[in-house]
Design an enzyme around this catalytic site. Structure first.
Site, PDB file in Angstrom:
ATOM      1  N   THR A  13       0.796  -1.346  -0.204  1.00  0.00           N
ATOM      2  CA  THR A  13      -0.084  -0.149   0.092  1.00  0.00           C
ATOM      3  C   THR A  13       0.837   1.196  -0.121  1.00  0.00           C
ATOM      4  O   THR A  13       0.338   2.551  -0.478  1.00  0.00           O
ATOM      5  CB  THR A  13      -1.059   0.057   1.184  1.00  0.00           C
ATOM      6  N   THR A  85       1.446  -4.253   4.262  1.00  0.00           N
ATOM      7  CA  THR A  85       1.099  -4.651   5.603  1.00  0.00           C
ATOM      8  C   THR A  85       0.386  -6.001   5.767  1.00  0.00           C
ATOM      9  O   THR A  85       0.443  -6.584   7.001  1.00  0.00           O
ATOM     10  CB  THR A  85       0.367  -3.634   6.512  1.00  0.00           C
TER      11      THR A  85
END
Length: 334
Positions: A13, A85
């Site tokens: 991300t 993540t």
């Protein structure tokens, strides 16, 4: 003296941009994202191709990243890995267990929102990761939201908050603030003894290693798991059991477990409780222990996955798995 840091950008991300299908990895942040921290630090970027959303992680990625890191470790003062993540804690644990005898930091970070998004957490996470090299800790670390955690035991705990990671058993090692620098929370020596090694030793990683995981829930999950164990070529399995490592004391379930371990299969029993400890506490778990499972103590899913993947890759037996659990501070006795 300028510190040289090798930056491995894997995707995630932190560097994504919007597309018609949603967020996709991009190279826009390469170079510019670390420019604010170039005073006293020199960053050499390597962009892994193709960049991935970390939910697409495969064992081949781990092999590639490990090989590259081992090549670069002697040439740099530290390694910074930018990672999505979703699976960052899995990668951090794998690196922590595979890279034994580190003499410099390997730091992983990412973000909940893209670097260029309004109010993104990426700048703080990057600042935390870069500042972590000041600590000169010779281990693998997760840096997130102003804190650093030992990789072993770390997990992603939120998809919504900036405090996206934690180490529920061992806590954060230190907390960083731009105005005050680092504040020690737990000294590394108090956290656990590092695995001893004469220089850097890299454990083998077989990309064909087969590890499965089953979480027990009330109902048919125990039967499904035991049926699978009776007819599988898997070499290792993780059982996320209840509480302190308890499972149904069902004859067919126990028999299937015993058959699997008797064939040389490794079965690691961990608690499905986020801050749980699989240990010999209740009689309910006695039959499971006697069937040959290894109680993982404070081992979380991410650490268990890394441990068993390396166990299969290096042909460890039950005793060796227990020795590693003890060395990592996850169980008290073997």
């Amino acid at each position: 003296m300028v510190q040289k840091i090798f930056v491995l950008y894997t995707g995630g991300t932190i560097g994504m941009r919007s597309s018609s299908d949603g967020l996709r990895p991009d190279t826009d942040l390469v170079g510019k994202a670390l420019q604010p921290f170039s005073d006293g630090l020199e960053f050499d970027w390597h962009v892994y191709r193709p960049l991935i959303d970390s939910s697409a992680l495969k064992l081949q990625h781990w092999r590639d990243w490990l090989d590259l890191s081992v090549e670069k470790i002697p040439q740099y003062d530290g390694i910074l890995i930018l990672h999505g993540t979703d699976t960052m804690a899995y990668t951090a644990n794998l690196f922590a267990l595979a890279l034994q005898g580190l003499d410099k930091p390997v730091v992983l970070t990412g973000s909940q929102w893209p670097y260029d998004a309004p109010n993104s957490d990426a700048p703080l996470n990057l600042a935390t990761a870069v500042a972590a090299f000041e600590l000169a800790l010779p281990q693998v670390l997760v840096a997130f939201n102003g804190k650093v955690y030992s990789a072993v035991g770390s997990s992603k705990v939120s998809t919504e908050a900036t405090a996206g990671f934690d180490n529920l058993h061992f806590g954060a090692l230190a907390q960083w603030q731009q105005s005050g620098g680092w504040q020690w929370l737990v000294r590394p020596s108090e956290r656990r003894a590092e695995l001893s090694s004469d220089g850097l030793k890299v454990l083998s990683l077989d990309i064909r290693a087969k590890v499965i995981c089953q979480t027990l829930i009330p109902g048919l999950s125990a039967q499904y798991f035991s049926d699978g164990l009776l007819d599988t070529d898997m070499k290792a399995a993780i059982l996320q059991s209840y509480g302190h490592g308890n499972a149904p004391n069902d004859a067919s379930f126990i028999q299937a477990v015993q058959s699997f371990t008797a064939r040389g299969g490794l079965l690691l029993n961990i608690s499905q409780v986020p801050q749980g400890c699989a240990a010999a506490v209740y009689a309910q778990g006695s039959a499971l222990r006697q069937a040959g499972v290894v109680n993982g103590g404070k081992c979380n899913l991410e650490t268990a996955t890394a441990l068993l993947t390396l166990a299969v890759s290096n042909q460890w037996n039950t005793e060796t798995v227990q020795q590693n659990l003890h060395a990592l501070g996850l169980i008290d006795t073997i």
